[in-house]
Enzyme design. Structure first.
Site, PDB file in Angstrom:
ATOM      1  N   CYS A   1       0.666  -1.113  -0.002  1.00  0.00           N
ATOM      2  CA  CYS A   1       0.149  -0.046   0.025  1.00  0.00           C
ATOM      3  C   CYS A   1       0.792   1.307  -0.099  1.00  0.00           C
ATOM      4  O   CYS A   1       0.442   2.097  -0.120  1.00  0.00           O
ATOM      5  CB  CYS A   1      -0.908  -0.041   1.229  1.00  0.00           C
ATOM      6  SG  CYS A   1      -2.102  -1.366   1.174  1.00  0.00           S
TER       7      CYS A   1
ATOM      8  N   CYS B   1       0.488   2.410   6.230  1.00  0.00           N
ATOM      9  CA  CYS B   1       0.839   1.144   6.622  1.00  0.00           C
ATOM     10  C   CYS B   1       0.934   0.347   5.474  1.00  0.00           C
ATOM     11  O   CYS B   1       0.497   0.943   4.428  1.00  0.00           O
ATOM     12  CB  CYS B   1      -0.136   0.317   7.587  1.00  0.00           C
ATOM     13  SG  CYS B   1      -1.756   0.341   7.151  1.00  0.00           S
TER      14      CYS B   1
END
Length: 474
Positions: A138, A458
């Site tokens: 991500c 994250c």
């Protein structure tokens, strides 16, 4: 993890009243902040002697859409090409001035594995302009941007285009390994007898496909399952998660209707209407959200479809330059990209705690404190994940026992936090989210009169990223 669960639940507060207070406070404060820009604060610049200043000239994204909607028939490079063309249209930067193009993606289309190159050629860039693709879950477009920062800082380039793309509407589905092995061997067979012998060995189970899953390779656990356990570890209730998700959608809707999402550029989808806005922003009600069943840990989990980011299609692009080059070309930059860090931790029990670990490190590197930051843009993978990070950041016990720190860094104040919505509402095309965070931080700094923004996210694999964005002098 048992020790972590026990101490976290015992020592960290968890009440729906907390979520209700910050929800109400954030809506009130964000409306005041967005009503009119205030005078910029007088703070030191983070420029460093002997280090090039790298600036964001502009950043755009095509609308982020729920997978299976208007982008369903396209390929990833189509979306990336549209973002690149949107950036070119908005900046009028000559294509031949761009020294290098870097794109991030997570689930690669095998036909265009270097999607950066294919998108660049499709957008009309010279075939002499190098382009490569990076992947870091991500934070893939974060990696693309910081790769560009490194190329400029080292003197290799002056002008970089970075970005990210994801198309969850069409992901690779493979034959089983036994079938793949048989087919590859069959391709090398020379005689009819050899071919028939191989074909005769195929069994019905060979035809079972390998379906993709948003899961950790090292743990075989989905991110949703990890988010559910993380929420339990930090005593984040279902009510808190639903309230935070409602906050995200409500603020995103307000930002969309108020014309604050300046990075969105229209995209004429071939054979369909022009897409002009994100389609995942859907404020609901606590009553409706409360009716949904757990999506991952059944029947007692707290993570649901309503308090999770949805599968998203989208692409982004950002124009980075050395300050000297930008000014020479007549551009007024939006922001400086300053210090950044990447972190890694346990991919099982701390999979989604990247912001908690990265935030204090980037602040220390930049010589700042939480109080110095005017806007926070954090990636919202799940409401439980983001709230667990806020509680971890505000816990002395966690800082001392897991981070090797003497004291906590403190949680960001909600009135400065994701006040134009986040990934839960705007969408999360894995590879494209980082660029959205950075350009949103720049726009919020200008609108709200701040100087420093902190972007954090994250990523799968137990990794994370944080970066300081400094507003360019107005």
């Amino acid at each position: 993890m048992t020790s972590m669960l026990t101490h976290a639940i015992r020592n960290l507060p968890a009440s729906s009243a907390w979520a209700a207070r910050v929800f109400a406070r954030s809506l009130s404060c964000s409306s005041q902040l967005q009503a009119a820009a205030v005078q910029p604060k007088s703070k030191k610049t983070l420029a460093k002697s002997g280090v090039k200043n790298i600036v964001v000239v502009e950043g755009v994204r095509i609308p982020f859409l729920q997978s299976g909607t208007s982008y369903a028939d396209l390929m990833p490079h189509d979306l990336a090409r549209a973002a690149l063309q949107g950036l070119l249209n908005r900046t009028s930067v000559p294509r031949d001035v761009v020294d290098y193009i870097v794109y991030g993606t997570v689930i690669q289309e095998v036909k265009t594995s270097n999607v950066a190159r294919e998108a660049a050629l499709g957008a009309g860039f010279s075939d002499k302009t190098p382009a490569h693709t990076v992947t870091m879950a991500c934070i893939s477009s974060n990696q693309a941007m910081t790769t560009g920062v490194g190329l400029i800082a080292s003197g290799q380039c002056d002008v970089i285009v970075a970005g990210g793309v994801e198309l969850m509407s069409d992901v690779p589905i493979r034959h089983s390994r036994k079938m793949r092995k048989t087919m590859l061997t069959l391709n090398r067979a020379k005689t009819l007898g050899q071919k028939l012998s191989l074909i005769s060995k195929i069994r019905p189970d060979y035809f079972a496909p390998e379906l993709p899953a948003v899961a950790e390779f090292s743990t075989s656990e989905t991110m949703g399952h990890s988010a559910d356990r993380l929420a339990a570890a930090f005593s984040v209730s279902r009510l808190e998660q639903d309230e935070y998700a409602l906050r995200s959608h409500t603020l995103a809707k307000k930002a969309q209707e108020g014309g604050l999402l300046l990075d969105v550029v229209p995209f004429k989808v071939p054979g369909k209407k022009t897409v002009t806005k994100d389609n995942g922003i859907r404020p609901s009600s606590m009553e409706q959200m409360g009716k949904l069943k757990p999506a991952f840990v059944k029947p007692f989990g707290t993570v649901t479809a309503a308090n999770s980011s949805f599968l998203t299609d989208g692409a982004s692009a950002i124009l980075l330059m050395s300050e000297e080059k930008a000014l020479a070309m007549g551009y007024k930059p939006k922001a400086y990209l300053r210090d950044f860090v990447y972190v890694s931790q346990d991919p099982k029990d701390q999979l989604l705690l990247g912001p908690t670990y990265a935030t204090p490190k980037v602040l220390e590197k930049a010589g700042l404190t939480m109080a110095d930051i005017d806007v926070f843009e954090f990636h919202e993978a799940f409401a439980g994940q983001i709230l667990a990070n806020l509680k971890a950041m505000d816990s002395d016990w966690f800082a001392q026992n897991y981070m090797g720190r003497k004291s906590k860094v403190g949680a960001p104040p909600l009135e400065k936090f994701n006040t134009w919505g986040g990934s839960l509402s705007l969408g999360h095309p894995f590879g494209a989210t980082g660029c959205r965070l950075v350009i949103t931080a720049a726009h919020r700094l200008k609108k709200e009169g701040g100087q420093y923004g902190l972007v954090a996210a994250c990523a799968a694999g137990g990794q994370g990223h944080a970066m300081i964005v400094e507003l360019y002098p107005q």
